[in-house]
Write an enzyme that holds these catalytic residues in place. Structure first.
Site, PDB file in Angstrom:
ATOM      1  N   GLY A 170       0.823  -1.207   0.000  1.00  0.00           N
ATOM      2  CA  GLY A 170       0.000   0.000   0.000  1.00  0.00           C
ATOM      3  C   GLY A 170       0.854   1.253   0.000  1.00  0.00           C
ATOM      4  O   GLY A 170       2.085   1.191  -0.019  1.00  0.00           O
ATOM      5  N   TYR A 171       0.193   2.400   0.015  1.00  0.00           N
ATOM      6  CA  TYR A 171       0.929   3.658  -0.037  1.00  0.00           C
ATOM      7  C   TYR A 171       1.718   3.913   1.240  1.00  0.00           C
ATOM      8  O   TYR A 171       2.847   4.376   1.208  1.00  0.00           O
ATOM      9  CB  TYR A 171      -0.020   4.821  -0.304  1.00  0.00           C
ATOM     10  N   CYS A 212      -3.792  10.868   9.975  1.00  0.00           N
ATOM     11  CA  CYS A 212      -3.055  12.010   9.427  1.00  0.00           C
ATOM     12  C   CYS A 212      -3.712  13.344   9.789  1.00  0.00           C
ATOM     13  O   CYS A 212      -3.052  14.280  10.229  1.00  0.00           O
ATOM     14  CB  CYS A 212      -2.893  11.875   7.926  1.00  0.00           C
ATOM     15  N   ASN A 253       0.568  13.541   4.609  1.00  0.00           N
ATOM     16  CA  ASN A 253      -0.205  12.462   5.240  1.00  0.00           C
ATOM     17  C   ASN A 253       0.542  11.145   5.299  1.00  0.00           C
ATOM     18  O   ASN A 253       0.325  10.342   6.212  1.00  0.00           O
ATOM     19  CB  ASN A 253      -1.534  12.257   4.501  1.00  0.00           C
TER      20      ASN A 253
HETATM   21  N1  LIG Z   1      -2.902   6.851   3.189  1.00  0.00           N
HETATM   22  C1  LIG Z   1      -2.736   7.611   4.250  1.00  0.00           C
HETATM   23  O1  LIG Z   1      -2.502   8.816   4.136  1.00  0.00           O
HETATM   24  C2  LIG Z   1      -2.790   7.039   5.624  1.00  0.00           C
HETATM   25  C3  LIG Z   1      -2.280   7.797   6.685  1.00  0.00           C
HETATM   26  C4  LIG Z   1      -2.340   7.277   7.968  1.00  0.00           C
HETATM   27  C5  LIG Z   1      -2.917   6.029   8.181  1.00  0.00           C
HETATM   28  N2  LIG Z   1      -3.436   5.327   7.131  1.00  0.00           N
HETATM   29  C6  LIG Z   1      -4.009   4.005   7.432  1.00  0.00           C
HETATM   30  O2  LIG Z   1      -3.018   3.074   7.055  1.00  0.00           O
HETATM   31  C7  LIG Z   1      -3.599   1.909   6.506  1.00  0.00           C
HETATM   32  C8  LIG Z   1      -3.047   1.699   5.135  1.00  0.00           C
HETATM   33  O3  LIG Z   1      -3.323   2.821   4.350  1.00  0.00           O
HETATM   34  P1  LIG Z   1      -2.846   2.913   2.847  1.00  0.00           P
HETATM   35  O4  LIG Z   1      -3.248   4.268   2.379  1.00  0.00           O
HETATM   36  O5  LIG Z   1      -1.441   2.505   2.714  1.00  0.00           O
HETATM   37  O6  LIG Z   1      -3.799   1.844   2.179  1.00  0.00           O
HETATM   38  P2  LIG Z   1      -3.666   1.058   0.805  1.00  0.00           P
HETATM   39  O7  LIG Z   1      -2.693   1.740  -0.079  1.00  0.00           O
HETATM   40  O8  LIG Z   1      -5.037   0.856   0.312  1.00  0.00           O
HETATM   41  O9  LIG Z   1      -3.035  -0.333   1.229  1.00  0.00           O
HETATM   42  C9  LIG Z   1      -3.661  -1.163   2.159  1.00  0.00           C
HETATM   43  C10 LIG Z   1      -3.584  -2.571   1.686  1.00  0.00           C
HETATM   44  O10 LIG Z   1      -4.403  -2.751   0.555  1.00  0.00           O
HETATM   45  C11 LIG Z   1      -3.828  -3.670  -0.335  1.00  0.00           C
HETATM   46  N3  LIG Z   1      -3.672  -3.024  -1.630  1.00  0.00           N
HETATM   47  C12 LIG Z   1      -2.813  -2.022  -1.947  1.00  0.00           C
HETATM   48  N4  LIG Z   1      -2.951  -1.687  -3.236  1.00  0.00           N
HETATM   49  C13 LIG Z   1      -3.932  -2.433  -3.739  1.00  0.00           C
HETATM   50  C14 LIG Z   1      -4.543  -2.523  -4.996  1.00  0.00           C
HETATM   51  N5  LIG Z   1      -4.169  -1.746  -6.041  1.00  0.00           N
HETATM   52  N6  LIG Z   1      -5.550  -3.393  -5.150  1.00  0.00           N
HETATM   53  C15 LIG Z   1      -5.929  -4.174  -4.129  1.00  0.00           C
HETATM   54  N7  LIG Z   1      -5.364  -4.129  -2.913  1.00  0.00           N
HETATM   55  C16 LIG Z   1      -4.385  -3.280  -2.723  1.00  0.00           C
HETATM   56  C17 LIG Z   1      -2.531  -4.104   0.245  1.00  0.00           C
HETATM   57  O11 LIG Z   1      -2.656  -5.359   0.880  1.00  0.00           O
HETATM   58  P3  LIG Z   1      -2.191  -6.737   0.184  1.00  0.00           P
HETATM   59  O12 LIG Z   1      -1.104  -6.374  -0.760  1.00  0.00           O
HETATM   60  O13 LIG Z   1      -1.782  -7.581   1.255  1.00  0.00           O
HETATM   61  O14 LIG Z   1      -3.430  -7.201  -0.527  1.00  0.00           O
HETATM   62  C18 LIG Z   1      -2.241  -3.004   1.243  1.00  0.00           C
HETATM   63  O15 LIG Z   1      -1.528  -3.413   2.324  1.00  0.00           O
HETATM   64  C19 LIG Z   1      -5.094   2.132   6.533  1.00  0.00           C
HETATM   65  O16 LIG Z   1      -5.607   1.552   7.679  1.00  0.00           O
HETATM   66  C20 LIG Z   1      -5.227   3.611   6.625  1.00  0.00           C
HETATM   67  O17 LIG Z   1      -6.378   3.995   7.314  1.00  0.00           O
HETATM   68  C21 LIG Z   1      -3.348   5.803   5.863  1.00  0.00           C
END
Ligand SMILES: NC(=O)c1ccc[n+]([C@@H]2O[C@H](COP(=O)([O-])OP(=O)(O)OC[C@H]3O[C@@H](n4cnc5c(N)ncnc54)[C@H](OP(=O)(O)O)[C@@H]3O)[C@@H](O)[C@H]2O)c1
Ligand SMILES: NC(=O)c1ccc[n+]([C@@H]2O[C@H](COP(=O)([O-])OP(=O)(O)OC[C@H]3O[C@@H](n4cnc5c(N)ncnc54)[C@H](OP(=O)(O)O)[C@@H]3O)[C@@H](O)[C@H]2O)c1
Ligand SMILES: NC(=O)c1ccc[n+]([C@@H]2O[C@H](COP(=O)([O-])OP(=O)(O)OC[C@H]3O[C@@H](n4cnc5c(N)ncnc54)[C@H](OP(=O)(O)O)[C@@H]3O)[C@@H](O)[C@H]2O)c1
Ligand SMILES: NC(=O)c1ccc[n+]([C@@H]2O[C@H](COP(=O)([O-])OP(=O)(O)OC[C@H]3O[C@@H](n4cnc5c(N)ncnc54)[C@H](OP(=O)(O)O)[C@@H]3O)[C@@H](O)[C@H]2O)c1
Ligand SMILES: [Zn+2]
Ligand SMILES: [Zn+2]
EC number: 1.2.1.38
Lengths: 56, 341, 341, 341, 341, 56
Positions: free
Chosen positions: B11-12, B147, B308
């Site tokens: 993920g991001y 964030c 963020n």
């Molecule tokens: N983005 C932010 O700014 C931010 C800031 C603070 C906290 N958070 C929190 O941190 C956590 C992760 O956030 P994130 O923004 O990194 O989420 P994300 O990019 O959606 O990634 C989360 C998970 O989704 C799966 N994933 C990623 N890309 C994908 C795709 N194209 N298609 C299908 N599945 C995919 C991956 O798991 P697998 O590879 O194992 O399937 C990944 O570990 C969340 O709980 C969020 O609330 C986010």
């Protein structure tokens, strides 16, 4: 065409007379999805919706 | 070297953790998990890491034991996997929203589902060095705040802690598209999201609860998605307590953040960048905070900005881990941000 | 510690030099000049440097002696001031266009004015480590190539040096707005420049001459300003020599850049980022190069991308200085770039 | 009133057709099909149409008979449904790529699948008024060219038809994200697509065949996705025939397009917008064309720009239908475009 | 045909007026003034108008007599020239800020200078058809409100007029860069303005006074420049009066704007565009208004969006003139806006 | 109104009869600034222009 009230926003919703129970219609004002519960008279209930997740 | 693993590394936020960890002088990343991309190279998902790592993603099932384990998996899912992973590391740092709120009722209200591990909620330390540095030195479970919550708390803390504000706070948050993660739906299609002013949470955004929990203030929060990939800015509208003038406010900020390595007070009277904005913070771990106030006892607008994915997530987590392991707090977090950008 | 001064430090390239130098473990910036902003704080012009420096700008007239002096002043003006500054440093690094072309005639043709210090032209070493690393170890006068020229030369060098291309090369360059500097006119007003596809040099862009000088090829160059602040991408359309197939091309790139710390070969068959693009390079010193080719003897499209202010300017200058002073070549240049961004 | 129906009305091109048709003084849209959104309001998918229509989408199976039927469904799928729809309208206008190429072999090469209705290929008139106005007056089956192809053909036609260019043409196309449609995948996620310089077709883009078919020239085509939602720009690099000077080129453009309502010649020596760019064309049906040339017999750079959804699709289709039904050619297409934008 | 002249025609609002007037079926633009560009072609400054007009700018000194004269010159300057121009037209429409506030004291406070024609202030009718349609039918002097003020007033009017809100209103406005006009300084340089979240008026933005004047509410206003060229969005945070529920609010909006041709109520429970945003409004004369409310007597967030140059300026002026001359109110203003865009 | 030829692009440029020597007119095709050299007959010359500098 029958006019009835949107259970979500009270706007008037016009429903086709050929509508069937369980069909989904849309409120033109608030865009809720409404399920046809009965047809005579036409009674609408709010269909469940999934929230979008804007994450953080 | 401290060994580290990242769960949810595709993920991001996972990618950002890897970037920071790979540049850290005292940490070695030895595992990055992804279910979907198991077997694929890490730099396929995160092309900025080309030349920096040869790692491939592995499934969670192949986790060993590490000094520190970061979880950057989705909220609502993390609470299901985290309990089974506690044994895999000395220190567990969760970046999802699942272990931030102490109260499971509040979780239910804001996330729409029952918490599946309510017994663990009380065992986490909030990963906010500016408030919990001491506790973090010995914390084995750390939950990094959201964030926008981090921005809101850092904007409000100096005045809230000193009792300089009164009544309810109205928080207006603006965010870039990376806040929704890499797996987002049609609402994040470029043609739809580009140039948006999308008020996706007109009232009652979920981070409201986190900010209230940390500041003790009544908080109302609105959030808008605007044109940006990275970046969060919050505007907090407050009423100043009787007799509180600008000089008091400025002193409160200055004193509160004097020794903080990653908070800068920005409230200038000249120049193009007078108040905090995320434009110059991409990639950096700074949270800039600033303010504008009316005459004494009047209204105040408190502003904070951060990236963020860095101070709003991975960088903040890194800072907590530096504190936990007794490392220099800025290790791995030296990047200053770019201007122009 | 090596002492450094930056002339033209209020501009975009000057600010980028300061950012890099302030994060460098073995260099100390002791002087930053600006005529316009003399007396003002450096972090007023470059807000990303808040908390990193307390320096104020000084006029050029107050320069002392330094180990290294960087010039990031305007082309056409730099040739007037540089001669008088040679005594102020052991090593002088010019980032303007004024000392890049060996031939004053060519300068006249491309910059529209007579060169005022033609005698100095031959005394500069081209600041391109990938071609002149050895000479740079002892060079006291270094002239850093233009941002698009660097991209073009690095894209073409592996094939040109190995004689794998024939005939004329058509270079199509795209650039962000920071390439025009901080003092630009109405063409850089946000409402006019935003979303532009501005073919500002349809034929005969000035960097044509630099690329030809370095590659020995006949070059035709077009340049377009597109929506971006940082970033340059060049597409070079070439004809491959008889019998040259994709495998030969790939091998040529791989071999040529195997040991280069800041050139990555990017020509992938899967994923979103198959060929170089500047989006993931902001702030980093990488130049990514890649290619696509037709069948043997057919057409080739060579692509390079970089951040115009880093590998296209300040970062490249820093890399040269690291070489010159025997420091690790990546010192001060470790930032990996961001994804997403 | 002429009655019209749109198949594929939930897509981007479908929405643009609806916008234009709803504003047309002599046409009434009576049907908009979508399989996925059957039963939903049209202005849910196309929020700009709020207040302009109360239509709901219906499935294709509910089509009646109309004066004109537009198909804006996906290529590769359109060839399967179109044969069954021919009876539903006097005039059928296809906007997909499926009936553009006369040769089924070429279709196979460029679209990767066998054509399923090769017998129909020869029955379509190319929907390009600037070349086929006369035939369009009586055409009952019209196939609108691709967006980049239209730009390329209109840039090249004046010189190609007059024999003023020689040899191969290199076409460099740049496009915004709406060109990929509303059903695009992860490559169109905002965080990935934003700020991209994505060379998605380094060599041999599919519209090559269309441009070659129309101009008789050998064409090599590259395409890059850049930061924009709407807009296509093509740069065509040509060699001018012996003795052809700028004045000849300018005269050729001027004469060729003198009476065209939607082609403007833009090749200016002053101002910010000297050559065509899509920034000022969003929503308008103009294709701007321009040029820069070297001395006689030298190189020429021909530039064209348009809005991919208007002159590159729905607007062009409307213009063809205006011609076919004997209406003023500009009806429904009067919008001038915005500056700034 | 009604004859029209535009003073300040080289600016952004002037250009927008020309675009609308040139497409109007019943108006003929016969004069466009600019001091700076006198003698130059109008389509040089406004390239979207190529092919639509052959007019050249003339100085103000060459004005004759017209049915209607629009002033789109700078505030603070307009009050000096307008008195001398009143004789040149039957109807004068001012788009600057100079004749909006009835009270010269208030003008002084918000514009920082004395008003030079205070005697004229009371002679203008506010150019807001939604509030003053009847008066506008006979008004000879019309002052069009500011872009953010129009948005704020239209968002608040239904609740304010019906007494459904209580206490102070906090208005949070966001705006694109064209709001600063074509003569803006370094703060509008693309590299600085791009991607900004610039809180340029943290407290007490000037349009506060206009909104208060129109709604009778106490207003606090903050304004932020975000990444966009066109577009304004305002968020108004209000407290609902005792017992006021969502259905009452919705009914108030519905009833208030039922017959308005250019106000749409947008407050939807599904889809990507649930609340007003300017992304789909560029070029259109719509002001979309919407709301979200807490339980009865709780908080309300009222949202409005418009294109600052159209409903926020030139389009609104046109609508007023249509009313004044008894023309269909939508003449010249039919453009629906684009999706996607 | 007199029609004459643009020295830059050969397009026809229409000049007001009241035009004076040294006045600047603009070519509608290529937008060159043209200086009126003589008025009887109207003779135009290319006025010097400054190049914009897009820097690097
Ligand atoms: N983005 C932010 O700014 C931010 C800031 C603070 C906290 N958070 C929190 O941190 C956590 C992760 O956030 P994130 O923004 O990194 O989420 P994300 O990019 O959606 O990634 C989360 C998970 O989704 C799966 N994933 C990623 N890309 C994908 C795709 N194209 N298609 C299908 N599945 C995919 C991956 O798991 P697998 O590879 O194992 O399937 C990944 O570990 C969340 O709980 C969020 O609330 C986010
Ligand atoms: N930008 C690039 O991507 C890039 C890349 C490679 C090479 N270069 C070359 O490097 C040199 C510097 O480029 P640059 O982009 O840094 O140029 P720049 O931002 O325009 O700065 C050049 C000089 O202009 C003055 N200046 C800066 N901001 C100003 C403002 N707002 N108003 C008035 N003057 C201002 C400053 O001198 P004072 O403060 O002393 O007045 C500054 O040193 C040029 O020769 C350029 O060709 C640029
Ligand atoms: N976009 C351009 O610039 C452009 C220009 C010229 C020609 N064309 C051609 O015109 C045709 C249509 O192009 P387009 O850009 O309008 O394509 P599009 O937006 O992808 O729409 C095509 C079809 O896909 C379905 N669809 C739309 N949104 C969807 C979603 N979110 N999820 C799933 N399905 C969805 C719809 O069919 P259902 O609702 O029936 O499922 C729609 O008719 C293509 O053949 C294309 O090559 C496009
Ligand atoms: N922009 C908006 O969204 C908006 C909305 C509502 C109301 N307004 C108000 O309307 C008035 C005009 O606004 P605007 O945005 O159109 O202003 P603008 O673009 O700055 O134009 C105002 C005047 O400035 C001169 N000008 C334009 N471009 C210039 C340049 N590049 N350099 C020097 N001078 C230049 C022109 O006068 P000469 O050619 O005669 O020198 C022009 O008439 C202002 O009072 C503003 O407050 C603006
Ligand atoms: Zn409803
Ligand atoms: Zn000319």
């Amino acid at each position: 065409m029958t006019a009835t009230e949107c259970p979500a926003c009270e706007a008037s919703v016009v429903v086709d007379d050929a509508v069937l129970p369980n069909e989904i219609v849309e409120c033109g004002d608030c865009r809720s999805e409404l399920e046809v519960v009965t047809t005579e008279p036409v009674l609408l209930a709010l269909a469940p919706t999934i929230e979008e997740d804007w994450g953080e | 070297m401290i060994t580290a693993a990242v769960v949810g590394a595709a993920g991001y936020l996972g990618g950002e953790l890897l970037r920071i960890l790979l540049g850290h002088p005292a940490v070695r990343v030895v595992r990055a998990t992804s279910e979907r991309l198991a077997g694929r190279r890490v730099d396929g998902a995160h092309p900025n890491l080309r030349g920096h790592t040869g790692l491939t993603f592995r499934p969670m099932s192949e986790l060993d034991h590490y000094d520190v384990l970061f979880l950057a998996s989705r909220h609502r899912e993390t609470m299901r996997v985290l309990p089974g992973l506690l044994g895999h590391a000395d220190v567990v740092v969760d970046l999802s929203g699942d272990f931030r709120l102490a109260d499971p009722e509040l979780y239910h209200r804001h996330y729409g589902v029952e918490h599946t591990a309510p017994g663990l909620l009380g065992t986490f330390t909030t990963g906010l060095p500016e408030r919990y540095r001491d506790r973090l030195r010995t914390a084995d479970r750390i939950s990094v705040p959201g964030c926008m919550a981090t921005a809101g708390v850092l904007a409000l803390a100096p005045l809230a802690e000193a009792g300089l504000v009164e009544g309810e706070v109205a928080v207006d948050a603006r965010t870039g598209s990376s806040g929704s993660g890499a797996s987002a739906g049609p609402e994040n299609l470029h043609a739809e999201r580009s140039g948006a002013f999308r008020v996706f949470a007109p009232l009652g955004h979920r981070h409201e609860a986190e900010i209230a929990q940390e500041t003790g203030l009544a908080v109302r929060m609105t959030a808008t998605g605007v044109e940006a990939v990275r970046g969060v800015q919050v505007l907090c509208r407050v009423r100043l307590a009787e007799g509180v003038a600008e000089s008091t406010v400025r002193a409160a900020y200055r004193d509160r953040y004097r020794d903080e390595p990653f908070v800068r007070v920005v409230a200038e009277r000249r120049g193009l960048y007078r108040l905090p904005e995320p434009k110059i913070l991409a990639g950096s771990n700074f949270c800039d905070v600033g303010f504008a106030v009316d005459g004494p006892g009047g209204e105040g607008l408190l502003v904070a900005a951060l990236d963020n994915l860095v101070k709003g997530g991975a960088g903040n987590a890194m800072q907590c881990v530096n504190i936990r392991f007794g490392l220099p707090e800025t290790d791995g977090l030296e990047f200053a941000g770019l201007h122009p950008s």
